[in-house]
Design a protein around this motif. Structure first.
Motif, PDB file in Angstrom:
ATOM      1  N   VAL A   6       0.831  -1.208   0.000  1.00  0.00           N
ATOM      2  CA  VAL A   6       0.000   0.000   0.000  1.00  0.00           C
ATOM      3  C   VAL A   6       0.866   1.259   0.000  1.00  0.00           C
ATOM      4  CG1 VAL A   6      -1.639   1.337   1.386  1.00  0.00           C
ATOM      5  CG2 VAL A   6      -2.004  -1.098   1.047  1.00  0.00           C
ATOM      6  N   ALA A   7       1.919   1.273   0.804  1.00  0.00           N
ATOM      7  CA  ALA A   7       2.809   2.438   0.851  1.00  0.00           C
ATOM      8  C   ALA A   7       3.458   2.688  -0.508  1.00  0.00           C
ATOM      9  CB  ALA A   7       3.874   2.238   1.929  1.00  0.00           C
ATOM     10  N   TYR A  10       0.759   4.077  -2.953  1.00  0.00           N
ATOM     11  CA  TYR A  10       0.419   5.473  -2.690  1.00  0.00           C
ATOM     12  C   TYR A  10       1.539   6.421  -3.109  1.00  0.00           C
ATOM     13  CZ  TYR A  10      -3.981   4.751  -0.209  1.00  0.00           C
ATOM     14  OH  TYR A  10      -5.272   4.453   0.109  1.00  0.00           O
ATOM     15  N   SER A  11       2.778   5.962  -3.058  1.00  0.00           N
ATOM     16  CA  SER A  11       3.891   6.855  -3.402  1.00  0.00           C
ATOM     17  C   SER A  11       3.838   7.297  -4.861  1.00  0.00           C
ATOM     18  CB  SER A  11       5.235   6.179  -3.111  1.00  0.00           C
ATOM     19  OG  SER A  11       5.524   5.188  -4.065  1.00  0.00           O
ATOM     20  N   SER A  13       0.781   7.459  -6.595  1.00  0.00           N
ATOM     21  CA  SER A  13      -0.599   7.811  -6.910  1.00  0.00           C
ATOM     22  C   SER A  13      -0.931   9.254  -6.614  1.00  0.00           C
ATOM     23  CB  SER A  13      -1.559   6.915  -6.108  1.00  0.00           C
ATOM     24  OG  SER A  13      -1.366   5.577  -6.462  1.00  0.00           O
ATOM     25  N   TYR A  14       0.056  10.055  -6.313  1.00  0.00           N
ATOM     26  CA  TYR A  14      -0.184  11.453  -5.980  1.00  0.00           C
ATOM     27  C   TYR A  14      -0.683  12.214  -7.201  1.00  0.00           C
ATOM     28  CZ  TYR A  14       0.566  16.288  -4.754  1.00  0.00           C
ATOM     29  OH  TYR A  14       0.386  17.621  -4.540  1.00  0.00           O
ATOM     30  N   GLU A  21      -8.849  11.453  -9.511  1.00  0.00           N
ATOM     31  CA  GLU A  21      -8.675  10.325  -8.601  1.00  0.00           C
ATOM     32  C   GLU A  21      -7.750   9.313  -9.248  1.00  0.00           C
ATOM     33  OE1 GLU A  21     -11.611   8.009  -5.917  1.00  0.00           O
ATOM     34  OE2 GLU A  21     -12.771   9.420  -7.119  1.00  0.00           O
ATOM     35  N   ARG A  23      -5.460   5.752  -8.719  1.00  0.00           N
ATOM     36  CA  ARG A  23      -5.214   4.529  -7.956  1.00  0.00           C
ATOM     37  C   ARG A  23      -4.036   3.797  -8.599  1.00  0.00           C
ATOM     38  NH1 ARG A  23      -9.060   6.504  -5.467  1.00  0.00           N
ATOM     39  NH2 ARG A  23     -10.649   5.417  -4.332  1.00  0.00           N
ATOM     40  N   ARG A  48       8.561   6.906  -4.796  1.00  0.00           N
ATOM     41  CA  ARG A  48       8.584   6.549  -6.213  1.00  0.00           C
ATOM     42  C   ARG A  48      10.008   6.770  -6.708  1.00  0.00           C
ATOM     43  NH1 ARG A  48       4.665   8.689 -11.049  1.00  0.00           N
ATOM     44  NH2 ARG A  48       6.028   8.028 -12.722  1.00  0.00           N
ATOM     45  N   SER A  58       8.670   1.748  -7.250  1.00  0.00           N
ATOM     46  CA  SER A  58       8.675   2.303  -5.906  1.00  0.00           C
ATOM     47  C   SER A  58       9.449   1.391  -4.958  1.00  0.00           C
ATOM     48  CB  SER A  58       7.225   2.446  -5.434  1.00  0.00           C
ATOM     49  OG  SER A  58       7.170   3.019  -4.166  1.00  0.00           O
ATOM     50  N   ARG A  79      -0.561   2.943 -12.811  1.00  0.00           N
ATOM     51  CA  ARG A  79      -1.464   4.024 -12.391  1.00  0.00           C
ATOM     52  C   ARG A  79      -2.770   3.943 -13.164  1.00  0.00           C
ATOM     53  NH1 ARG A  79       0.337   9.240 -10.502  1.00  0.00           N
ATOM     54  NH2 ARG A  79      -1.097  10.117 -12.009  1.00  0.00           N
TER      55      ARG A  79
END
Length: 88
Positions: A6-7, A10-11, A13-14, A21, A23, A48, A58, A79
Motif C-alpha cells: 500500500v505504501a 500510494y507513493s 498515486s499522488y 482520482e 489509484r 517513487r 517504488s 497508475r
C-alpha cells in the motif's frame, strides 16, 4: 507485506488535482524480511523511484518502534486515473 504494498502504491498515486482520482495496481512486489517486529507500531516509508505516465517503480521500508528496519520492498505498479478510464 500488505502495508509495504500500500505504501509503495500510494507513493506513485499522488495527483496535484483535487478532481483527479488516481489509484495504483501492483504488477510485481518483492519483499525482504530483515528483522522481527517484536512490539509496538510499524511505520512504512515509500518513495517513487522511476517510471513513466502509467507504470512506475517504488521502494519502501518498514520500520519498527525501536528504529530497526523490519522489511524492505520494491515493486512496479500501474497508475489508473479513474475519471479518464471511465471516459475510455
Amino acid at each position: 507485506m500488505q502495508l509495504l504494498d500500500v505504501a509503495c502504491g500510494y507513493s506513485g498515486s499522488y495527483s496535484n488535482s483535487e478532481s483527479e482520482e488516481v489509484r495504483a495496481a501492483t504488477i510485481s512486489l518483492t519483499v525482504h524480511f530483515m528483522a522481527k517486529a517484536t512490539k509496538g507500531s510499524l511505520i512504512a516509508r515509500a518513495r517513487r523511484v522511476g517510471g513513466g505516465r502509467r507504470i512506475f517503480f517504488s521502494n519502501a521500508e518498514l520500520i519498527g518502534e525501536e528504529g530497526v528496519i523490519v522489511a524492505t520492498a520494491s515493486g512496479s505498479f500501474r497508475r489508473h486515473n479513474l475519471a479518464q478510464d471511465a471516459r475510455n
